[in-house]
Design an enzyme around this catalytic site. Structure first.
Site, short mmCIF file in Angstrom:
data_model
loop_
_atom_site.label_atom_id
_atom_site.label_comp_id
_atom_site.label_asym_id
_atom_site.label_seq_id
_atom_site.Cartn_x
_atom_site.Cartn_y
_atom_site.Cartn_z
N ASP A 147 26.35 19.58 28.91
CA ASP A 147 27.47 18.98 29.66
C ASP A 147 28.58 18.62 28.66
O ASP A 147 28.29 18.31 27.50
CB ASP A 147 26.96 17.72 30.38
CG ASP A 147 27.98 17.13 31.33
OD1 ASP A 147 27.90 17.42 32.53
OD2 ASP A 147 28.85 16.36 30.86
N HIS A 162 24.06 10.11 32.26
CA HIS A 162 24.67 8.86 31.76
C HIS A 162 23.85 7.62 32.12
O HIS A 162 24.12 6.54 31.60
CB HIS A 162 26.09 8.69 32.31
CG HIS A 162 27.06 9.71 31.83
ND1 HIS A 162 27.28 9.96 30.49
CD2 HIS A 162 27.87 10.57 32.50
CE1 HIS A 162 28.18 10.93 30.36
NE2 HIS A 162 28.55 11.32 31.58
N ASP A 218 31.06 21.38 33.00
CA ASP A 218 32.41 20.84 32.82
C ASP A 218 33.00 21.17 31.45
O ASP A 218 34.13 20.77 31.16
CB ASP A 218 32.46 19.32 33.10
CG ASP A 218 31.26 18.57 32.58
OD1 ASP A 218 30.45 19.16 31.84
OD2 ASP A 218 31.13 17.37 32.90
N HIS A 246 30.20 16.04 28.41
CA HIS A 246 30.09 14.63 28.00
C HIS A 246 28.74 14.38 27.31
O HIS A 246 27.74 15.01 27.65
CB HIS A 246 30.20 13.72 29.22
CG HIS A 246 31.44 13.92 30.01
ND1 HIS A 246 31.48 14.70 31.14
CD2 HIS A 246 32.70 13.47 29.79
CE1 HIS A 246 32.73 14.69 31.62
NE2 HIS A 246 33.49 13.97 30.82
ZN ZN Z 1 30.03 15.75 32.29
#
Ligand code: ZN
Length: 318
Positions: free
Chosen positions: A167, A130, A254, A169
């Site tokens: 991931d 991120h 995740d 996200h």
């Molecule tokens: Zn994540």
């Protein structure tokens, strides 16, 4: 009849990463790291333990702005409990630990480029995907995978590097850093409509980088078979068209079933299958070269189990 020898795979993990203290309630915790390290420690010693090294400021500046490096250093020195750029908890050790994490990934890349290992899994924290060039956010301080990609292009003089990010996200930082860069293919499978609320399918890169971003948002509650179908229909053909010379994986876990943060339902076997597809692509275009870097994964047991499944599959010859 001789059987083909398995691929020589390295693993990197180190108790130094537990020094990034995020407090008792944070999902990105030293406890999750301890569970993962214990599982990696139990792997047979055919897995080579790869030592780390601390990144230099010059390493970090491969992917980050100098003023952002100053922000991190100042916030840590001033005992801030959050980075001023976003939702990232820090402690007095966080700057040093984040340098260790980036440096370990560069070290792994160098081992693989020297041909000593086919692949390395780097269990590091804090995570990185991120973090943009100018902004830490989403538990991330430095973007290790982005720094490694630039290290491969600028110092190892490769022409094309692919990053596969599974991931749960979207890796908005990695995508932004390479948005206009035709030398880096960024592919992200992620859950649609969750943090950081980016990564729509229509974004395919910009300028010279048009076509070297592939976003594959997946519906909430979807499972492994759906993700693998998307992989076969879109990920593999895109990698084949790009012909990368090195494959980096942003390996978050995740998206696994029962993760407290994500709502996808992948299993350990899903991660193994994705890994086998990565190995197959790497054997085809990259002389087998893969470095995989831990991102998220917030159930300590689930993270350990999925990561072990991933590293075992890295040894398999397709
Ligand atoms: Zn994540």
């Amino acid at each position: 009849m001789s059987r083909r020898k398995p691929r020589r795979v390295g693993i990197h993990f180190d108790a130094c990463y537990e020094r990034h203290d995020t407090g008792p309630w944070h999902p990105e915790s030293p406890a999750r790291y301890r569970a993962l390290s214990a599982a990696l420690e139990d792997l047979p010693d055919t897995f080579v333990k790869v030592p780390g090294r601390k990144a230099t400021p010059e390493d970090i500046l491969l992917a980050h702005a100098p003023w952002y490096l100053d922000i991190v250093r100042q916030d840590v020195e001033n005992f801030a409990d959050q980075l001023r750029t976003g939702d990232t908890v820090i402690c007095p050790e966080s700057y040093d630990v984040a340098l260790e994490a980036s440096g370990a990934v560069l070290q792994a890349v160098d081992f693989v480029m020297r041909g000593e290992l086919a692949a390395v899994f780097c269990a590091v924290r804090p995570p990185g995907h991120h973090a943009t060039a100018e902004r830490g956010m989403g538990f991330c301080i430095f973007n290790h995978v982005a720094i490694a990609a630039r290290h491969l292009l600028l110092r190892h003089h490769l022409g094309r590097v692919a990053i596969v990010d599974w991931d749960v996200h979207h890796g908005n930082g990695t995508e932004e850093i390479f948005r206009e860069d035709p030398q880096v293919l960024y592919i992200s499978l992620h859950e649609a409509g969750i943090y950081p609320f980016t990564g729509i399918a229509e974004e395919r890169g910009r300028g010279a980088g048009e076509g070297t971003t592939l976003h594959l948002p997946l519906p909430k509650n979807s499972g492994g078979p759906e993700a693998l179908r998307v992989w076969d229909e879109q990920v593999t053909p895109t990698l084949d068209a790009f012909q990368p010379e090195f494959l980096l994986i942003s390996a978050g876990f995740d998206a696994r079933e029962n993760d407290p943060v994500g709502d996808l339902r992948w299993t350990d076997e899903t991660f193994a299958e994705m890994t086998r597809r990565c190995v197959s692509t790497a054997q085809k275009w990259c002389r087998g070269r893969i470095v995989s870097v831990l991102e998220g994964g917030y159930s300590p047991e689930g993270l350990a189990s999925a990561a072990v499944s991933h590293v075992k599959a890295l040894t398999e010859i397709p």
